[in-house]
Design a protein around this motif. Structure first.
Motif, mmCIF file in Angstrom:
data_model
loop_
_atom_site.group_PDB
_atom_site.id
_atom_site.type_symbol
_atom_site.label_atom_id
_atom_site.label_comp_id
_atom_site.label_asym_id
_atom_site.label_seq_id
_atom_site.Cartn_x
_atom_site.Cartn_y
_atom_site.Cartn_z
ATOM 1 N N ILE A 1 0.862 -1.176 0.000
ATOM 2 C CA ILE A 1 0.000 0.000 0.000
ATOM 3 C C ILE A 1 0.900 1.227 0.000
ATOM 4 O O ILE A 1 1.605 1.504 0.978
ATOM 5 N N GLY A 2 0.911 1.923 -1.111
ATOM 6 C CA GLY A 2 1.770 3.090 -1.254
ATOM 7 C C GLY A 2 3.210 2.736 -1.552
ATOM 8 O O GLY A 2 4.076 3.617 -1.551
ATOM 9 N N GLY B 1 3.383 1.717 3.308
ATOM 10 C CA GLY B 1 4.394 2.766 3.282
ATOM 11 C C GLY B 1 5.790 2.176 3.133
ATOM 12 O O GLY B 1 5.969 1.059 2.631
ATOM 13 N N THR B 2 6.773 2.897 3.592
ATOM 14 C CA THR B 2 8.151 2.474 3.360
ATOM 15 C C THR B 2 8.712 1.559 4.438
ATOM 16 O O THR B 2 9.807 1.014 4.276
ATOM 17 N N GLY B 3 7.987 1.361 5.559
ATOM 18 C CA GLY B 3 8.607 0.607 6.645
ATOM 19 C C GLY B 3 7.778 -0.459 7.319
ATOM 20 O O GLY B 3 8.325 -1.420 7.858
ATOM 21 N N LEU B 4 6.450 -0.343 7.326
ATOM 22 C CA LEU B 4 5.609 -1.276 8.076
ATOM 23 C C LEU B 4 5.340 -2.549 7.286
ATOM 24 O O LEU B 4 4.992 -2.498 6.110
ATOM 25 N N SER B 5 5.511 -3.703 7.973
ATOM 26 C CA SER B 5 5.232 -5.000 7.355
ATOM 27 C C SER B 5 4.367 -5.838 8.280
ATOM 28 O O SER B 5 4.647 -5.934 9.478
#
Length: 205
Positions: free
Chosen positions: A11-12, A30-34
């Motif tokens: 997402i994103g 986003g760039t960090g959450l998994s």
């Protein structure tokens, strides 16, 4: 009908190369959450990570980008909190387990090396509570608190401080325990000269 995705989802962001065999299915936000789930038979193994993913090619956890990484895993009924030092994108992550909560409610903490503090565990009471910590043992004669140190050298098990600094300690050395208190003339009240000290000393037998 609700949409069903057969692969990994971003997402994103375009997701990293998670496994395609279903053992790890990832959702990146986003760039960090998994967020990830496991394959059949591992329904009780899920997790959430910061700056980390499980790489399909190398079959390991790796950094998404440059920075620290964190991992909160639910595994076999346990809550496992893991941390990792700063690394670079796609490098292997070496996790350190900072805290584990077992399925039976027992909690274990591990010290993580840090230049920010000398305390492995710290409790601050900044409110109106009467106690910072309250330990209650309803199991009868079992120990409530055990303070242990490997080796037999002198070690401070408990240190007591107030606004004046250190005012007492409990130490062990070999097979002995010492209870140490400080005496500060600045804290004395009603100080008066002592008379007849020699006579009183002679009375001691």
């Amino acid at each position: 009908a609700s949409p069903v995705f057969t692969g990994n989802v971003g997402i994103g962001v375009t997701p990293e190369t998670w496994g395609t065999n279903g053992d790890y299915t990832g959702l990146q936000v986003g760039t960090g959450l998994s967020l990830y789930g496991r394959g059949a038979g591992d329904e009780d193994r899920v997790g959430m990570m910061g700056n980390a993913y499980h790489d399909a090619t190398n079959d390991r956890y790796e950094y998404i980008g440059t920075g620290h990484a964190t991992h909160y895993a639910h595994s076999d009924g346990q809550h496992i909190f893991q941390v990792a030092p700063s690394g670079t994108a796609d490098a292997a992550i070496s996790w350190t387990t900072a805290m584990t909560i077992d399925n039976n409610g027992k909690t274990s903490l591990s010290t993580v090396s840090s230049s920010e503090t000398t305390d492995a565990f710290k409790v601050n009471n900044n409110g109106s509570n009467n106690w910072c910590a309250n330990f209650n043992n309803s199991g009868g004669s079992n120990s409530i608190i055990i303070s242990a140190q490997s080796g037999t050298g002198t070690v401070t098990h408990h240190q007591f401080n107030n606004s004046n600094g250190q005012v007492g300690t409990i130490k062990t050395a070999g097979s002995s325990t010492s209870y140490n208190t400080s005496s500060d003339y600045r804290l004395k009240e009603n100080v008066t000269p002592m008379s007849g000290a020699t006579a009183q000393t002679k009375l001691l037998k």
